[in-house]
Design a protein around this motif. Structure first.
Motif, PDB file in Angstrom:
ATOM      1  N   ASP A 149      43.759  35.644  37.486  1.00  0.00           N
ATOM      2  CA  ASP A 149      43.350  35.459  38.880  1.00  0.00           C
ATOM      3  C   ASP A 149      42.716  36.707  39.487  1.00  0.00           C
ATOM      4  O   ASP A 149      42.269  36.687  40.627  1.00  0.00           O
ATOM      5  N   ILE A 150      42.694  37.796  38.740  1.00  0.00           N
ATOM      6  CA  ILE A 150      42.093  39.040  39.222  1.00  0.00           C
ATOM      7  C   ILE A 150      40.616  39.054  38.852  1.00  0.00           C
ATOM      8  O   ILE A 150      40.266  38.922  37.687  1.00  0.00           O
ATOM      9  N   VAL A 151      39.750  39.212  39.844  1.00  0.00           N
ATOM     10  CA  VAL A 151      38.313  39.305  39.582  1.00  0.00           C
ATOM     11  C   VAL A 151      37.935  40.760  39.321  1.00  0.00           C
ATOM     12  O   VAL A 151      37.359  41.088  38.288  1.00  0.00           O
ATOM     13  N   TYR A 152      38.281  41.629  40.255  1.00  0.00           N
ATOM     14  CA  TYR A 152      38.043  43.057  40.040  1.00  0.00           C
ATOM     15  C   TYR A 152      38.880  43.877  41.011  1.00  0.00           C
ATOM     16  O   TYR A 152      39.479  43.345  41.962  1.00  0.00           O
ATOM     17  N   CYS A 153      38.929  45.168  40.744  1.00  0.00           N
ATOM     18  CA  CYS A 153      39.630  46.106  41.606  1.00  0.00           C
ATOM     19  C   CYS A 153      38.679  47.238  41.977  1.00  0.00           C
ATOM     20  O   CYS A 153      37.910  47.703  41.137  1.00  0.00           O
ATOM     21  N   GLU A 154      38.727  47.643  43.227  1.00  0.00           N
ATOM     22  CA  GLU A 154      37.848  48.710  43.718  1.00  0.00           C
ATOM     23  C   GLU A 154      38.683  49.836  44.324  1.00  0.00           C
ATOM     24  O   GLU A 154      39.603  49.590  45.109  1.00  0.00           O
ATOM     25  N   ALA A 155      38.365  51.055  43.959  1.00  0.00           N
ATOM     26  CA  ALA A 155      39.047  52.214  44.521  1.00  0.00           C
ATOM     27  C   ALA A 155      38.431  52.590  45.855  1.00  0.00           C
ATOM     28  O   ALA A 155      37.208  52.669  45.989  1.00  0.00           O
ATOM     29  N   GLN A 156      39.300  52.798  46.848  1.00  0.00           N
ATOM     30  CA  GLN A 156      38.868  53.289  48.160  1.00  0.00           C
ATOM     31  C   GLN A 156      39.868  54.349  48.603  1.00  0.00           C
ATOM     32  O   GLN A 156      40.931  54.017  49.129  1.00  0.00           O
ATOM     33  N   GLY A 157      39.521  55.595  48.343  1.00  0.00           N
ATOM     34  CA  GLY A 157      40.452  56.673  48.649  1.00  0.00           C
ATOM     35  C   GLY A 157      41.661  56.600  47.738  1.00  0.00           C
ATOM     36  O   GLY A 157      41.538  56.434  46.531  1.00  0.00           O
ATOM     37  N   LYS A 158      42.866  56.690  48.321  1.00  0.00           N
ATOM     38  CA  LYS A 158      44.087  56.626  47.540  1.00  0.00           C
ATOM     39  C   LYS A 158      44.575  55.195  47.346  1.00  0.00           C
ATOM     40  O   LYS A 158      45.602  54.966  46.713  1.00  0.00           O
ATOM     41  N   ARG A 159      43.842  54.253  47.875  1.00  0.00           N
ATOM     42  CA  ARG A 159      44.228  52.843  47.742  1.00  0.00           C
ATOM     43  C   ARG A 159      43.278  52.098  46.822  1.00  0.00           C
ATOM     44  O   ARG A 159      42.105  52.432  46.732  1.00  0.00           O
ATOM     45  N   GLN A 160      43.826  51.092  46.154  1.00  0.00           N
ATOM     46  CA  GLN A 160      43.023  50.223  45.308  1.00  0.00           C
ATOM     47  C   GLN A 160      43.039  48.827  45.952  1.00  0.00           C
ATOM     48  O   GLN A 160      44.086  48.370  46.412  1.00  0.00           O
ATOM     49  N   TYR A 161      41.889  48.189  45.958  1.00  0.00           N
ATOM     50  CA  TYR A 161      41.796  46.844  46.535  1.00  0.00           C
ATOM     51  C   TYR A 161      41.552  45.841  45.420  1.00  0.00           C
ATOM     52  O   TYR A 161      40.572  45.933  44.681  1.00  0.00           O
ATOM     53  N   LEU A 162      42.485  44.898  45.307  1.00  0.00           N
ATOM     54  CA  LEU A 162      42.449  43.899  44.255  1.00  0.00           C
ATOM     55  C   LEU A 162      41.845  42.613  44.821  1.00  0.00           C
ATOM     56  O   LEU A 162      42.369  42.045  45.778  1.00  0.00           O
ATOM     57  N   TYR A 163      40.759  42.145  44.220  1.00  0.00           N
ATOM     58  CA  TYR A 163      40.062  40.946  44.702  1.00  0.00           C
ATOM     59  C   TYR A 163      40.363  39.775  43.775  1.00  0.00           C
ATOM     60  O   TYR A 163      40.177  39.869  42.558  1.00  0.00           O
ATOM     61  N   MET A 164      40.824  38.666  44.366  1.00  0.00           N
ATOM     62  CA  MET A 164      41.350  37.547  43.601  1.00  0.00           C
ATOM     63  C   MET A 164      40.385  36.347  43.591  1.00  0.00           C
ATOM     64  O   MET A 164      39.465  36.257  44.405  1.00  0.00           O
ATOM     65  N   THR A 165      40.641  35.422  42.670  1.00  0.00           N
ATOM     66  CA  THR A 165      39.768  34.253  42.530  1.00  0.00           C
ATOM     67  C   THR A 165      39.803  33.335  43.746  1.00  0.00           C
ATOM     68  O   THR A 165      38.851  32.602  44.000  1.00  0.00           O
ATOM     69  N   ASP A 166      40.903  33.347  44.510  1.00  0.00           N
ATOM     70  CA  ASP A 166      40.995  32.467  45.678  1.00  0.00           C
ATOM     71  C   ASP A 166      40.366  33.074  46.928  1.00  0.00           C
ATOM     72  O   ASP A 166      40.467  32.512  48.020  1.00  0.00           O
ATOM     73  N   GLY A 167      39.695  34.224  46.774  1.00  0.00           N
ATOM     74  CA  GLY A 167      39.018  34.856  47.905  1.00  0.00           C
ATOM     75  C   GLY A 167      39.855  35.874  48.653  1.00  0.00           C
ATOM     76  O   GLY A 167      39.346  36.578  49.524  1.00  0.00           O
ATOM     77  N   THR A 168      41.144  35.977  48.337  1.00  0.00           N
ATOM     78  CA  THR A 168      42.009  36.956  49.000  1.00  0.00           C
ATOM     79  C   THR A 168      41.862  38.320  48.330  1.00  0.00           C
ATOM     80  O   THR A 168      41.327  38.436  47.221  1.00  0.00           O
ATOM     81  N   HIS A 169      42.332  39.350  49.028  1.00  0.00           N
ATOM     82  CA  HIS A 169      42.380  40.673  48.416  1.00  0.00           C
ATOM     83  C   HIS A 169      43.606  41.415  48.916  1.00  0.00           C
ATOM     84  O   HIS A 169      44.119  41.123  50.000  1.00  0.00           O
ATOM     85  N   PHE A 170      44.100  42.337  48.092  1.00  0.00           N
ATOM     86  CA  PHE A 170      45.314  43.065  48.385  1.00  0.00           C
ATOM     87  C   PHE A 170      45.074  44.565  48.287  1.00  0.00           C
ATOM     88  O   PHE A 170      44.299  45.016  47.456  1.00  0.00           O
ATOM     89  N   SER A 171      45.757  45.300  49.128  1.00  0.00           N
ATOM     90  CA  SER A 171      45.690  46.753  49.099  1.00  0.00           C
ATOM     91  C   SER A 171      46.916  47.285  48.365  1.00  0.00           C
ATOM     92  O   SER A 171      48.047  46.899  48.664  1.00  0.00           O
ATOM     93  N   ILE A 172      46.682  48.149  47.390  1.00  0.00           N
ATOM     94  CA  ILE A 172      47.763  48.698  46.579  1.00  0.00           C
ATOM     95  C   ILE A 172      47.725  50.222  46.679  1.00  0.00           C
ATOM     96  O   ILE A 172      46.687  50.829  46.444  1.00  0.00           O
ATOM     97  N   HIS A 173      48.849  50.825  46.999  1.00  0.00           N
ATOM     98  CA  HIS A 173      48.904  52.281  47.150  1.00  0.00           C
ATOM     99  C   HIS A 173      49.317  52.894  45.814  1.00  0.00           C
ATOM    100  O   HIS A 173      50.496  53.156  45.554  1.00  0.00           O
ATOM    101  N   MET A 174      48.352  53.061  44.918  1.00  0.00           N
ATOM    102  CA  MET A 174      48.590  53.719  43.643  1.00  0.00           C
ATOM    103  C   MET A 174      47.252  54.208  43.115  1.00  0.00           C
ATOM    104  O   MET A 174      46.204  53.775  43.579  1.00  0.00           O
ATOM    105  N   SER A 175      47.294  55.094  42.151  1.00  0.00           N
ATOM    106  CA  SER A 175      46.043  55.646  41.632  1.00  0.00           C
ATOM    107  C   SER A 175      45.354  54.634  40.716  1.00  0.00           C
ATOM    108  O   SER A 175      45.992  53.755  40.133  1.00  0.00           O
ATOM    109  N   MET A 176      44.042  54.791  40.572  1.00  0.00           N
ATOM    110  CA  MET A 176      43.277  53.934  39.679  1.00  0.00           C
ATOM    111  C   MET A 176      43.772  54.115  38.235  1.00  0.00           C
ATOM    112  O   MET A 176      43.840  53.153  37.459  1.00  0.00           O
ATOM    113  N   THR A 177      44.154  55.328  37.880  1.00  0.00           N
ATOM    114  CA  THR A 177      44.648  55.595  36.525  1.00  0.00           C
ATOM    115  C   THR A 177      45.940  54.834  36.256  1.00  0.00           C
ATOM    116  O   THR A 177      46.117  54.230  35.190  1.00  0.00           O
TER     117      THR A 177
END
Length: 242
Positions: A149-177
């Motif tokens: 269900d994960i389409v892609y993830c984009e780094a924005q500063g210290k947060r990663q934004y996870l974009y899903m197949t249903d059109g939603t997205h989530f903010s995750i506080h962790m490094s891209m690594t």
């Protein structure tokens, strides 16, 4: 461990189904599952909103307040992938149930002979799907997210934004690594430069400057990334597709 939710406003049915599940567990001691019981659909939906994620829901259709069909529709609209097994007194809603991706539709009274083969099949399917989950912390809660269900993830500063197949997205506080490390077991998930992690199952096309995802988003490639990405993409589909 599997989470199984029983939702029926008739207490006798909840007890009966719980007893059948206990017998099933004795027949299959290798399985580990917990059973949650709900006497109406709204209580179950509220629990799910709080982060409860049942793998399989055994649910009546005819309940006071919100019906099982209404609850299933709400779950699907919110992107829930829980497998729903309807146990009900009429065949009237069977077509609508399967439109809502119901796993099975059984007419009461449901016996062990009816239920156990369905459980065999659904838990077998879930066993395969469980290998495709990652656990992520969002808003101080831990959620299981299906890799497909994960389409892609984009780094924005210290947060990663996870974009899903249903059109939603989530903010995750962790490094891209750190996020990349979670996806090591899944060859369909690859990192592109500093800013993106993509799911190759959702790549619609790519060229020397960008990669187009099947949600319509176009991600621009960093300098020199195209050749390596193209090679990974071709290798992935050569290995995965028959």
């Amino acid at each position: 461990m599997y989470r199984i939710a029983l939702c029926d406003d008739e207490q006798a049915e909840v007890i009966r189904n719980k007893e059948m599940l206990s017998i099933y567990k004795k027949v299959h001691p290798e399985l580990d599952f917990e059973i949650g019981t709900f006497d109406n659909a709204q209580k179950m939906l509220l629990k799910i909103e709080e982060g409860y994620t049942p793998d399989l829901i055994l649910m009546d259709i005819y309940m006071e307040g919100k019906t099982g069909m209404e609850a299933a529709r709400e779950l699907r609209e919110k992107g829930s992938k829980s497998r729903i097994l309807f146990l009900t007194t009429s065949e009237e809603h069977a077509v609508e149930a399967f439109r809502l991706e119901a796993a099975q539709y059984l007419v009461k009274p449901v016996s062990k002979a009816d239920l156990f083969p369905v459980l065999d099949r659904q838990l077998q399917l879930l066993d395969g799907e469980k290998q495709k989950y990652v656990a992520l912390e969002m808003n101080n809660k831990t959620f299981r997210v299906m890799v497909r269900d994960i389409v892609y993830c984009e780094a924005q500063g210290k947060r990663q934004y996870l974009y899903m197949t249903d059109g939603t997205h989530f903010s995750i506080h962790m490094s891209m690594t750190k996020l990349e490390e979670l996806f090591v077991p899944y060859q369909e998930i690859i990192r592109i430069g500093k800013w993106y992690i993509i799911n190759m199952d959702h790549v619609e096309g790519l060229d020397s400057q960008s990669v187009k995802m099947d949600n319509g988003q176009q991600l621009y490639l960093p300098r020199g990334a195209y050749q390596a990405l193209r090679a990974q993409y071709i290798a992935y589909y050569t290995e995965v597709l028959p």
